[in-house]
Write an enzyme that holds these catalytic residues in place. Structure first.
Site, PDB file in Angstrom:
ATOM      1  N   ARG A 107     -61.838 -78.552 -64.238  1.00 46.03           N
ATOM      2  CA  ARG A 107     -60.864 -79.242 -63.545  1.00 46.03           C
ATOM      3  C   ARG A 107     -60.235 -80.412 -64.043  1.00 46.03           C
ATOM      4  O   ARG A 107     -60.070 -81.307 -63.415  1.00 46.03           O
ATOM      5  CB  ARG A 107     -61.555 -79.517 -62.049  1.00 46.03           C
ATOM      6  N   GLU A 163     -61.103 -84.258 -55.374  1.00 46.57           N
ATOM      7  CA  GLU A 163     -60.259 -83.373 -56.555  1.00 46.57           C
ATOM      8  C   GLU A 163     -58.835 -83.655 -56.209  1.00 46.57           C
ATOM      9  O   GLU A 163     -58.167 -84.058 -57.234  1.00 46.57           O
ATOM     10  CB  GLU A 163     -60.758 -81.822 -56.200  1.00 46.57           C
ATOM     11  N   SER A 220     -61.085 -77.250 -52.127  1.00 39.55           N
ATOM     12  CA  SER A 220     -62.235 -77.817 -52.388  1.00 39.55           C
ATOM     13  C   SER A 220     -61.820 -79.252 -52.510  1.00 39.55           C
ATOM     14  O   SER A 220     -60.865 -79.555 -53.240  1.00 39.55           O
ATOM     15  CB  SER A 220     -62.959 -77.321 -53.417  1.00 39.55           C
TER      16      SER A 220
HETATM   17  C1  FAD Z   1     -56.512 -73.220 -49.907  1.00 42.28           C
HETATM   18  C2  FAD Z   1     -56.649 -73.832 -51.063  1.00 42.28           C
HETATM   19  C3  FAD Z   1     -57.423 -73.193 -52.165  1.00 42.28           C
HETATM   20  C4  FAD Z   1     -57.552 -73.670 -53.349  1.00 42.28           C
HETATM   21  N1  FAD Z   1     -58.119 -73.014 -54.491  1.00 42.28           N
HETATM   22  C5  FAD Z   1     -58.323 -73.450 -55.602  1.00 42.28           C
HETATM   23  C6  FAD Z   1     -58.873 -72.674 -56.543  1.00 42.28           C
HETATM   24  O1  FAD Z   1     -59.436 -71.791 -56.158  1.00 42.28           O
HETATM   25  N2  FAD Z   1     -58.992 -73.236 -57.813  1.00 42.28           N
HETATM   26  C7  FAD Z   1     -58.620 -74.241 -58.208  1.00 42.28           C
HETATM   27  O2  FAD Z   1     -58.362 -74.748 -59.312  1.00 42.28           O
HETATM   28  N3  FAD Z   1     -57.563 -75.089 -57.102  1.00 42.28           N
HETATM   29  C8  FAD Z   1     -57.383 -74.647 -55.919  1.00 42.28           C
HETATM   30  N4  FAD Z   1     -56.858 -75.224 -54.937  1.00 42.28           N
HETATM   31  C9  FAD Z   1     -55.946 -76.567 -55.590  1.00 42.28           C
HETATM   32  C10 FAD Z   1     -54.677 -76.119 -55.894  1.00 42.28           C
HETATM   33  O3  FAD Z   1     -53.927 -75.166 -55.258  1.00 42.28           O
HETATM   34  C11 FAD Z   1     -54.215 -76.250 -57.461  1.00 42.28           C
HETATM   35  O4  FAD Z   1     -54.695 -77.642 -57.816  1.00 42.28           O
HETATM   36  C12 FAD Z   1     -52.851 -76.146 -57.745  1.00 42.28           C
HETATM   37  O5  FAD Z   1     -52.786 -75.929 -59.257  1.00 42.28           O
HETATM   38  C13 FAD Z   1     -52.183 -77.294 -57.344  1.00 42.28           C
HETATM   39  O6  FAD Z   1     -50.521 -76.623 -57.462  1.00 42.28           O
HETATM   40  P1  FAD Z   1     -49.477 -77.704 -56.596  1.00 42.28           P
HETATM   41  O7  FAD Z   1     -48.057 -76.993 -57.297  1.00 42.28           O
HETATM   42  O8  FAD Z   1     -49.768 -77.500 -55.054  1.00 42.28           O
HETATM   43  O9  FAD Z   1     -49.848 -79.100 -57.170  1.00 42.28           O
HETATM   44  P2  FAD Z   1     -49.716 -80.393 -56.364  1.00 42.28           P
HETATM   45  O10 FAD Z   1     -50.352 -80.580 -55.213  1.00 42.28           O
HETATM   46  O11 FAD Z   1     -48.070 -80.403 -55.967  1.00 42.28           O
HETATM   47  O12 FAD Z   1     -49.820 -81.485 -57.499  1.00 42.28           O
HETATM   48  C14 FAD Z   1     -51.050 -81.758 -57.994  1.00 42.28           C
HETATM   49  C15 FAD Z   1     -50.798 -82.766 -59.034  1.00 42.28           C
HETATM   50  O13 FAD Z   1     -50.205 -82.420 -60.032  1.00 42.28           O
HETATM   51  C16 FAD Z   1     -48.937 -83.028 -60.438  1.00 42.28           C
HETATM   52  N5  FAD Z   1     -47.994 -82.100 -60.620  1.00 42.28           N
HETATM   53  C17 FAD Z   1     -47.415 -80.984 -59.924  1.00 42.28           C
HETATM   54  N6  FAD Z   1     -46.530 -80.162 -60.649  1.00 42.28           N
HETATM   55  C18 FAD Z   1     -46.178 -81.041 -61.894  1.00 42.28           C
HETATM   56  C19 FAD Z   1     -45.614 -80.551 -63.203  1.00 42.28           C
HETATM   57  N7  FAD Z   1     -44.684 -79.621 -63.107  1.00 42.28           N
HETATM   58  N8  FAD Z   1     -45.611 -81.492 -63.994  1.00 42.28           N
HETATM   59  C20 FAD Z   1     -46.485 -82.854 -63.951  1.00 42.28           C
HETATM   60  N9  FAD Z   1     -47.252 -82.991 -62.974  1.00 42.28           N
HETATM   61  C21 FAD Z   1     -47.069 -82.176 -62.025  1.00 42.28           C
HETATM   62  C22 FAD Z   1     -48.750 -83.506 -59.169  1.00 42.28           C
HETATM   63  O14 FAD Z   1     -47.936 -84.792 -59.335  1.00 42.28           O
HETATM   64  C23 FAD Z   1     -50.015 -83.849 -58.488  1.00 42.28           C
HETATM   65  O15 FAD Z   1     -50.586 -85.040 -59.287  1.00 42.28           O
HETATM   66  C24 FAD Z   1     -56.619 -74.867 -53.951  1.00 42.28           C
HETATM   67  C25 FAD Z   1     -55.679 -75.430 -52.680  1.00 42.28           C
HETATM   68  C26 FAD Z   1     -55.762 -74.930 -51.568  1.00 42.28           C
HETATM   69  C27 FAD Z   1     -54.879 -75.700 -50.558  1.00 42.28           C
END
Ligand code: FAD
Length: 328
Positions: free
Chosen positions: A164, A324, A232
């Site tokens: 992570r 996280e 998580s």
């Molecule tokens: C129900 C649920 C289940 C999940 N299960 C998992 C799992 O099994 N495994 C896991 O690893 N994670 C899991 N996650 C967490 C999440 O899905 C991941 O971390 C995902 O990659 C976040 O993507 P996002 O586009 O929503 O990022 P955001 O939440 O929009 O952003 C997260 C971070 O990344 C940065 N960011 C986003 N896009 C960019 C970009 N293009 N360039 C630079 N920085 C950027 C943002 O500024 C922020 O700091 C889960 C979340 C939920 C809600």
């Protein structure tokens, strides 16, 4: 460029936290970034990138320019003797991208199906689930460096992936990820060595694994569209083998480097906090590691609950839980 003032982000984060950005813009082309960087410097408002909002805790008021990532595109670039090379734009939905690869007969990503969010955010915390993680398939990414105004290419080594973790977490806000390129192995076998997947037959197809993973996830996690959450909320703590002896009753996952991973969910549950509620925020009654918004919660409510949980677990087990989701 169309910047929207006082933009409501409540529907742009899976927690459903009430949040308003001073300015927001949809970014669908890397060419917009120099102008956005200039606007950020001129106004003194930091530029913050938001993907699907599934791994963030958004402050009630974001004194920032929030760029919502929408850069699209996915392509099969090349077949090498060992792998199929695929690239996707940072704004593509991660799960849709996984389905797209499998639909084309390109296996490999199926264990990572169902993870919410965008392709561009996947490297930030090296997403992982069901025995696989992004770094297993990672080839390279391109990112706009807000410090130098140049587009850089990162290979796996430069990304410094760990559990992570990645280099991007140590320099938050510096790079905007634009595209991600993965190498998916041409010799493939279903990865079934993870709890719940061993029920699949040995000759399961990638599609069958994908469907099974999606069903397993739905049975364990609340649907964020119904009950706001960010998956998580704490990392599973990793302790030395010696320290792990104090946790005789706890589930333990020995790591290749001799350390032991503990279950943060178990520690929270054993601290009596499964289904616990503090104001409009709480822990999910079927999975203590998931913090939920029962309605109308703000970042403050989540922070108060997270502090309460961390304190209880520290007092009972001497373990410091690490959050996280990123506070934006
Ligand atoms: C129900 C649920 C289940 C999940 N299960 C998992 C799992 O099994 N495994 C896991 O690893 N994670 C899991 N996650 C967490 C999440 O899905 C991941 O971390 C995902 O990659 C976040 O993507 P996002 O586009 O929503 O990022 P955001 O939440 O929009 O952003 C997260 C971070 O990344 C940065 N960011 C986003 N896009 C960019 C970009 N293009 N360039 C630079 N920085 C950027 C943002 O500024 C922020 O700091 C889960 C979340 C939920 C809600």
């Amino acid at each position: 460029m169309d910047m929207i003032a006082d933009f409501d982000l409540t529907a742009h984060n899976t927690f459903g936290l009430k949040s308003t950005a001073d300015r927001a813009v949809l970014i669908d082309d890397a060419a917009m970034l120099p102008e956005l960087a200039k606007a950020s410097a001129e106004t003194g408002r930091p530029l913050k990138i938001l993907g699907g909002g599934s791994n963030v805790v958004l402050a009630e008021r974001l004194d920032a320019i929030v760029a919502i990532m929408r850069i699209a595109g996915r392509s099969v670039n090349q077949q090498t003797t060992d792998a199929t090379i695929v690239t996707a734009g940072a704004g593509e939905n991660w799960h849709d991208f996984v389905v797209w690869t499998v639909d084309q007969g390109i296996a490999g990503l199926e264990n990572l199906a169902g993870i919410p969010g965008t392709v561009g955010a996947a490297p930030i915390q090296n997403i992982g689930a069901y025995g696989a993680q992004l770094s297993d398939f990672f080839q390279s990414l391109t990112a706009y460096d807000l410090k130098t105004g140049t587009i850089e290419t990162f290979d796996a080594e430069a990304c410094r992936f760990a559990y992570r973790q990645s280099a991007f977490k140590s320099e938050p806000g510096r790079y905007v990820i634009l595209t991600v390129t993965l190498a998916l192995p041409r010799t493939w076998k279903a990865k079934r060595d993870y709890a719940g997947l061993d029920r699949l037959p040995e000759d399961a197809t990638a599609r069958a694994v994908l469907d099974h993973v999606v069903a397993l996830r739905a049975s364990k996690l609340p649907d964020w569209r119904v009950l706001g959450n960010a998956g998580s909320f704490f990392h599973n703590p990793v302790v030395s083998a010696e320290a792990a002896r104090a946790f005789e009753d706890a589930p333990q996952y020995p790591q290749v480097d001799g350390t032991v991973k503990l279950s943060a969910g178990w520690l929270i549950e054993q601290s009596g906090l499964k289904g616990f509620r503090l104001g409009p925020a709480g822990t999910y009654d079927r999975h203590a590691l998931v913090l939920v918004n029962h309605g109308g919660a703000t970042a403050r409510d989540i922070a108060a609950l997270a502090t309460h949980i961390r304190d209880k677990v520290r007092i009972r087990y001497g373990v410091d839980l690490v959050q996280e989701p990123i506070v934006l």
